[in-house]
Design an enzyme around this catalytic site. Sequence first.
Site, PDB file in Angstrom:
ATOM      1  N   HIS A   1       0.833  -1.200   0.000  1.00  0.00           N
ATOM      2  CA  HIS A   1       0.000   0.000   0.000  1.00  0.00           C
ATOM      3  C   HIS A   1       0.868   1.251   0.000  1.00  0.00           C
ATOM      4  O   HIS A   1       1.531   1.559   0.991  1.00  0.00           O
ATOM      5  CB  HIS A   1      -0.882  -0.038   1.253  1.00  0.00           C
ATOM      6  CG  HIS A   1      -1.879   1.061   1.358  1.00  0.00           C
ATOM      7  ND1 HIS A   1      -1.846   1.989   2.367  1.00  0.00           N
ATOM      8  CD2 HIS A   1      -2.960   1.364   0.590  1.00  0.00           C
ATOM      9  CE1 HIS A   1      -2.863   2.824   2.232  1.00  0.00           C
ATOM     10  NE2 HIS A   1      -3.547   2.469   1.161  1.00  0.00           N
TER      11      HIS A   1
ATOM     12  N   ASP B   1      -2.023   5.880  -5.261  1.00  0.00           N
ATOM     13  CA  ASP B   1      -3.105   6.830  -5.512  1.00  0.00           C
ATOM     14  C   ASP B   1      -2.604   7.842  -6.531  1.00  0.00           C
ATOM     15  O   ASP B   1      -1.417   8.186  -6.537  1.00  0.00           O
ATOM     16  CB  ASP B   1      -3.475   7.574  -4.230  1.00  0.00           C
ATOM     17  CG  ASP B   1      -3.784   6.628  -3.085  1.00  0.00           C
ATOM     18  OD1 ASP B   1      -4.852   6.007  -3.117  1.00  0.00           O
ATOM     19  OD2 ASP B   1      -2.951   6.508  -2.161  1.00  0.00           O
TER      20      ASP B   1
ATOM     21  N   GLU C   1      -5.393   3.847  -7.780  1.00  0.00           N
ATOM     22  CA  GLU C   1      -6.653   4.423  -7.289  1.00  0.00           C
ATOM     23  C   GLU C   1      -6.781   5.878  -7.716  1.00  0.00           C
ATOM     24  O   GLU C   1      -5.887   6.690  -7.456  1.00  0.00           O
ATOM     25  CB  GLU C   1      -6.741   4.331  -5.774  1.00  0.00           C
ATOM     26  CG  GLU C   1      -8.035   4.922  -5.232  1.00  0.00           C
ATOM     27  CD  GLU C   1      -8.121   4.955  -3.724  1.00  0.00           C
ATOM     28  OE1 GLU C   1      -8.994   5.695  -3.201  1.00  0.00           O
ATOM     29  OE2 GLU C   1      -7.320   4.283  -3.060  1.00  0.00           O
TER      30      GLU C   1
ATOM     31  N   GLU D   1       0.442  -0.696  -4.805  1.00  0.00           N
ATOM     32  CA  GLU D   1      -0.740   0.163  -4.933  1.00  0.00           C
ATOM     33  C   GLU D   1      -0.297   1.609  -4.891  1.00  0.00           C
ATOM     34  O   GLU D   1       0.673   1.952  -4.192  1.00  0.00           O
ATOM     35  CB  GLU D   1      -1.711  -0.145  -3.792  1.00  0.00           C
ATOM     36  CG  GLU D   1      -3.019   0.640  -3.807  1.00  0.00           C
ATOM     37  CD  GLU D   1      -2.952   1.960  -3.022  1.00  0.00           C
ATOM     38  OE1 GLU D   1      -3.926   2.729  -3.077  1.00  0.00           O
ATOM     39  OE2 GLU D   1      -1.921   2.218  -2.352  1.00  0.00           O
TER      40      GLU D   1
ATOM     41  N   HIS E   1      -1.592  10.772  -2.089  1.00  0.00           N
ATOM     42  CA  HIS E   1      -2.893  10.355  -1.550  1.00  0.00           C
ATOM     43  C   HIS E   1      -3.785  11.532  -1.199  1.00  0.00           C
ATOM     44  O   HIS E   1      -4.939  11.601  -1.613  1.00  0.00           O
ATOM     45  CB  HIS E   1      -2.691   9.484  -0.309  1.00  0.00           C
ATOM     46  CG  HIS E   1      -3.979   9.108   0.362  1.00  0.00           C
ATOM     47  ND1 HIS E   1      -4.563   9.900   1.344  1.00  0.00           N
ATOM     48  CD2 HIS E   1      -4.809   8.060   0.189  1.00  0.00           C
ATOM     49  CE1 HIS E   1      -5.692   9.339   1.730  1.00  0.00           C
ATOM     50  NE2 HIS E   1      -5.867   8.222   1.061  1.00  0.00           N
TER      51      HIS E   1
END
Length: 272
Positions: A16, A45, A129, A43, A58
Amino acid sequence: MTVEQQTTTRPLVVAHRGASAEEAEHTLRAYRKAFDHGADGVECDVRLTADHHLVCVHDRRVERTSNGSGAVSTLELARLEQLDWASWKSGPGESEQPESDPERGHLLTLRRLLDTLVDTGDEVLTLIETKHPTRHGDDVEKTLVQVLRFFDLDRGDRPGRPHVRVMSFSARALLRVHRLSPEIPLVHLISARGRTLPLDGELPKGIGTVGLDVAFLRRKPSVVEKYRRHGHQVFVWTVDDEADMDLCRDLGVDVVITNRPKTAIDRLGGTL
């Protein structure tokens, strides 16, 4: 090992924002550390800058993870690249030795991250994301699809290439991606707080995976089987507690997304 090829009982481990319990999130150092630990994927953002570059950040604003101020969407890439994105998480003595890793505090763009992943030649599970709401609206997804096309990553999973999944809490954002590039696999994120989808195991058309908040999973573990009965994969975030790692393994989820990839791999049974 891809999600589709998975034959063991252990979920895939996705880092993450990189190995963000150890290194500053969304830095190349954090992602490299994750792979050193044997993570199956990563992962990130993404947000659009004022001049329409996708950057791995993020928060809506930059204060928490840099030495600057302001909203990402109102700052141009050149200004964001002047900021220090790592000193806030410096270990003992590290802030005094920046020359030891000149890239450590640099802003990470999505293009730079994808360059790195493509160069490995591995089938790295890559979760991206998109963040909403944003002043840029659907330009976020439009730009993301353009970037994925540039890297030839918009045509589904292929050998020797990163296996990209686009994620969002916004079904509308995911459907935009689906209209623009229907072969990109999608993940609908569901939080333990706020509005959620109906919990009957169904997802909007074109979306094949649900991403569950681990707090939600603790309260309703039976939901995993509901999504599975509809043919959907189940990802869980953010799984940092060892008891939650055990729960995910016992429930047979496909992917755990964690800030602690080394701990997760050790707990769940080692590298695949």
